[in-house]
Scaffold this motif. Structure first.
Motif, mmCIF file in Angstrom:
data_model
loop_
_atom_site.group_PDB
_atom_site.id
_atom_site.type_symbol
_atom_site.label_atom_id
_atom_site.label_comp_id
_atom_site.label_asym_id
_atom_site.label_seq_id
_atom_site.Cartn_x
_atom_site.Cartn_y
_atom_site.Cartn_z
ATOM 1 N N VAL A 95 -16.892 30.302 28.363
ATOM 2 C CA VAL A 95 -17.122 31.710 28.689
ATOM 3 C C VAL A 95 -16.980 31.950 30.186
ATOM 4 C CG1 VAL A 95 -18.892 33.512 28.794
ATOM 5 C CG2 VAL A 95 -18.509 32.269 26.673
ATOM 6 N N SER A 96 -17.543 31.046 31.008
ATOM 7 C CA SER A 96 -17.457 31.223 32.462
ATOM 8 C C SER A 96 -16.011 31.186 32.934
ATOM 9 C CB SER A 96 -18.264 30.139 33.172
ATOM 10 O OG SER A 96 -17.671 28.861 33.013
ATOM 11 N N VAL A 97 -15.194 30.343 32.317
ATOM 12 C CA VAL A 97 -13.777 30.271 32.681
ATOM 13 C C VAL A 97 -13.058 31.558 32.279
ATOM 14 C CG1 VAL A 97 -11.604 29.100 32.200
ATOM 15 C CG2 VAL A 97 -13.667 27.764 32.629
ATOM 16 N N LEU A 98 -13.376 32.058 31.087
ATOM 17 C CA LEU A 98 -12.719 33.281 30.621
ATOM 18 C C LEU A 98 -13.058 34.466 31.519
ATOM 19 C CD1 LEU A 98 -13.206 32.962 26.752
ATOM 20 C CD2 LEU A 98 -11.109 32.601 28.059
ATOM 21 N N PHE A 99 -14.309 34.575 31.939
ATOM 22 C CA PHE A 99 -14.690 35.684 32.810
ATOM 23 C C PHE A 99 -14.046 35.578 34.188
ATOM 24 C CE2 PHE A 99 -18.547 36.719 30.130
ATOM 25 C CZ PHE A 99 -18.126 38.006 29.850
ATOM 26 N N LYS A 100 -13.791 34.352 34.656
ATOM 27 C CA LYS A 100 -13.178 34.190 35.974
ATOM 28 C C LYS A 100 -11.702 34.571 35.973
ATOM 29 C CE LYS A 100 -16.368 30.681 37.686
ATOM 30 N NZ LYS A 100 -16.551 29.277 38.098
ATOM 31 N N LYS A 101 -11.125 34.742 34.785
ATOM 32 C CA LYS A 101 -9.712 35.098 34.693
ATOM 33 C C LYS A 101 -9.525 36.520 34.200
ATOM 34 C CE LYS A 101 -7.983 30.400 33.916
ATOM 35 N NZ LYS A 101 -7.096 30.374 35.063
ATOM 36 N N THR A 102 -10.483 37.369 34.485
ATOM 37 C CA THR A 102 -10.446 38.724 33.926
ATOM 38 C C THR A 102 -9.800 39.715 34.891
ATOM 39 O OG1 THR A 102 -12.669 39.062 34.771
ATOM 40 C CG2 THR A 102 -12.460 38.376 32.464
#
Length: 759
Positions: free
Chosen positions: A431-438
């Motif tokens: 989840v943290s990785v996905l949010f950093k690529k938003t």
């Protein structure tokens, strides 16, 4: 990725400092909560190396003296400085865990496994080795008692109710290591603490937090090893780092052999990182590092493996007995088939399938699905975040350990606590990785991250619901019965001895007991608390009576016990089964006395039967007891045969009788008896079975005229009866140890003849 204190090691290799300086520096730089708890762990492990010391007090003193420099060495060579935990952790994580612990803590734990063997393991290991003179396999599950030693120490210090607090401390330690892992991904302390709370909020952790089960105790050790593996590249001394990882994983495996499902993937990652590093071209360093890792890994396992090997000839007893062939456990059989997957393909998908089959996940028959969610997210994480080493490694560990768990640990939830926790960590990481690529091009990743968060929240709420509904011992909570809970809470710190709650008459009743005979489940917990120095003789567990050697040892142990001072305890509802067990072992019931035992509380009473047991006095009955060894199986090496048909048929009519002649040779290493008991059991005969489909149909027998020694050969005639239904059958000719086993079931090779049955 935000590293946590990626500076130099706590103490540079080779630097010389005084013990006082090392400890003061460690405290200033962050002597962690887990470091203090680790001292207790080390004492328990070191104590096993001194089991053979006859003086128990002296053995504990020596263990403490040896542990102190070992703990000092551990602190002095730590590869990373300690972490600080502020208000955010203790408010967001510590208080909820304490509340979860207190929900049942004032009510004495009377779970099945606790009364069945955990209390026995604790009492015995506090006083010395698991077995004592006069025992015959006192524990139904003879695994390493290291976890029960720790809970025993806690109970000795705080009393029965608060003795389980060590599980709370272990879970807090695990939460702190989780926090350190998430510091590599989440910067904000309050947000990170909330993530840690979500990770440790699976019902599997809280189910055990106030019980005497020991699964939680190894969890922080495995997580510490995981953290050191994830930060491998930051370690200044890779060999020291590997030694720490190996020590932690070896200790975890000593707690439960099923933790190999965690150790193997972590060690595989360490091996990969070593071979990908500059050391790959330095074979001497590789060999030295490997040897150091192996030696440190087996150090926590070694004393108990040696101890149990000397008693059973199997260092992993009863595991892997098809290889070691101890005479005190069958060489066939396996794990409890009530739980886990049943086919190969179910095993592969069990980490997801178990959510749909909660009744096969554990005895509690509920499962909120944390591991299932983590397994799916780990697969997605490998696709979405392959280029991020931390996330990639977490996903690999999640998938590999889960598959090994479903294969080697039967997919049983209590054996998968590491996978439960790493599942939560993996979800947070992805989840943290996905949010950093938003950014604008990756809005779908933000939507996916939000969806995963909602699923995790729903799963956590379901876990909380299950926790409020279920307890391993069936206890009510403070919410269900606040007045009863308050009454029990008044006994906290006043419940060190079970006998303190007995009347004078009850104490007198148990005074003459010198030997316990275990005839029913959940009895040894009471027996060892009432008289921990009395030997325990197993009578109920059928596996301990499979071979003749086992029977001989049982009979010799019983005959050496004080014949008029053998007693057993059983629950009221188990009396009939206890009587049956006593009769099966050739013993007699002398007298049965009902007793109403207070279990650390006048309100918490358990109805039981005190059974006086004796060796038969009449000559015929005593003779049967002394010859009971005949009931056992031979060693597997005895069940070896060669059968040759002299005139085999190829076609028979339905229902036809035929006398067939065979040459039989004893390829085993002991004599086959031609005469057994009066009812013909325990003698070796030749027999036949017809096989078409399904289970083989037994047909007939023929007896040998005399005993057949090893290498001996005999000609035998067997009358066979053809089946009444036509078909293409296999006529199987095999030797049979009557009432014990067919030779085929113990590794023999029967003769198989194709026979067509036709009108």
């Amino acid at each position: 990725m935000i590293p946590e204190n990626p500076g130099p090691t706590l103490f540079h290799p080779g630097a010389r400092k005084s013990t006082r300086r090392v400890l003061s520096d460690a405290i200033r730089s962050g002597l962690e909560f887990g470091d203090v708890l680790l001292f207790l762990y080390l004492v328990a492990f070191i104590r096993q190396y001194f089991w053979m010391m006859p003086n128990n007090s002296l053995a504990w003193i020596v263990s403490l003296l040896v542990t102190a420099p070992g703990w000092y060495l551990y602190l002095s060579k730590k590869q990373f400085t300690g972490s600080k935990y502020g208000r955010s952790f203790w408010i967001v994580v510590g208080i909820p865990l304490l509340a979860g612990y207190l929900l049942h803590a004032a009510l004495p734990d009377r779970s099945y496994d606790v009364l069945n063997y955990h209390l026995l393991h604790a009492e015995r290991s506090l006083r010395g080795p698991l077995f004592m003179p006069g025992d015959y396999f006192p524990s139904p599950i003879t695994f390493n008692p290291i976890g029960d030693t720790l809970t025993g120490i806690s109970r000795l210090l705080l009393g029965f109710r608060l003795g389980t607090v060590i599980n709370l401390l272990a879970l807090i330690w695990a939460a702190q290591v989780t926090d350190k892992i998430l510091r590599l991904l989440v910067r904000n302390a309050w947000l990170r603490s909330f993530c840690v709370l979500l990770v440790v909020s699976s019902e599997q952790f809280i189910f055990e937090i106030s019980t005497y089960m020991i699964d939680l105790l190894a969890l922080p050790l495995m997580l510490e090893a995981t953290l050191l593996t994830l930060r491998w590249d930051e370690a200044k001394n890779k060999t020291t780092n590997l030694v720490y990882i190996a020590l932690l994983l070896g200790a975890s495996t000593a707690f439960k052999l099923t933790n190999l499902a965690v150790a193997l993937p972590l060690l595989a990652v360490c091996a990969y990182k070593t071979m990908a590093g500059p050391e790959r071209s330095k074979p001497r360093i590789l060999i030295a590092r490997t040897l150091a890792g192996v030696l440190v890994f087996i150090a926590p396992l070694l004393p108990f493996c040696i101890f149990i090997f000397r008693l059973t000839a199997n260092p992993l007893f009863p595991v892997a007995n098809s290889f070691f062939r101890s005479p005190y456990w069958p060489t066939h059989g396996g794990w409890d088939d009530r739980f886990g997957p049943t086919t190969f393909w179910q095993t592969i998908v069990w980490p997801v399938l178990m959510w749909f089959s909660p009744e096969r996940s554990s005895e509690l028959a509920v499962y909120s699905g944390r591991l299932c969610l983590g397994f799916i997210i780990a697969i997605a994480g490998l696709l979405l975040a392959w280029r991020i080493p931390l996330v990639r490694t977490l996903c690999f560990l999640m998938l590999a350990s889960s598959l090994l768990w479903s294969t080697a640990a039967i997919g049983y939830t209590r054996y998968g606590l590491y996978q439960e926790l790493v599942a939560g960590v993996t979800v947070v990481a992805v989840v943290s990785v996905l949010f950093k690529k938003t950014d604008k091009q990756f809005k779908w990743k933000a939507a996916l991250a939000c969806f995963i968060c909602l699923v995790l929240a729903a799963q956590t709420m379901l876990a909380g619901k299950y926790f409020l509904q279920k307890d391993w011992g069936g206890r009510l909570s403070v919410i269900d019965d606040p007045s009863g809970y308050a009454a029990e809470a008044r006994l906290v710190l006043r419940d060190h001895s079970l006998k303190d709650f007995f009347t004078d008459d009850q104490r007198t009743l148990f005074d003459p007991i010198r030997t316990w005979v275990e005839t029913s489940p959940v009895s040894t917990g009471f027996e060892v608390l009432l008289n921990p120095r009395a030997p325990v003789i197993a009578a109920r567990q059928p596996e301990y009576f499979f071979t003749r050697e086992a029977w001989r040892k049982f009979i010799a142990t019983v005959e050496s016990a004080p014949s008029q001072e053998m007693f057993s305890l059983c629950l009221n509802g188990d009396l009939a089964n206890a009587r049956q067990v006593i009769a099966q072992r050739g013993l007699e019931v002398a007298e049965v006395t009902p007793v109403d035992l207070p279990f650390f509380s006048a309100r918490n009473r358990i109805g039981m039967m005190l059974i006086e047991i004796r060796i038969p006095l009449e000559a015929e009955a005593r003779s049967q007891f002394e010859s009971a060894w005949m009931k056992g199986a031979f060693a597997s090496s005895v069940y070896r045969e060669q059968i040759v048909a002299l005139d085999p048929p190829t076609v028979m009519r339905p229902g036809e009788k035929a006398d067939l002649r065979f040459k039989v040779k004893n390829l085993g290493d002991a004599t086959w008896p031609a005469v057994g008991a009066k009812d013909f059991r325990y003698q070796v005969n030749i027999g036949n079975r017809w096989i078409l489909s399904g289970a083989p149909a037994e047909d007939n027998r023929a007896a040998m005229k005399a005993d057949l020694p090893p290498g001996g050969e005999i000609e035998m005639t067997l009358t066979v009866n053809a089946p009444r239904n036509p078909g293409e059958y296999t006529l199987e000719i095999d030797m049979v140890h009557e009432g014990v086993t067919w030779f085929r079931e113990r590794g023999g090779r029967p003769l198989q003849l194709p026979v067509r049955v036709q009108p």
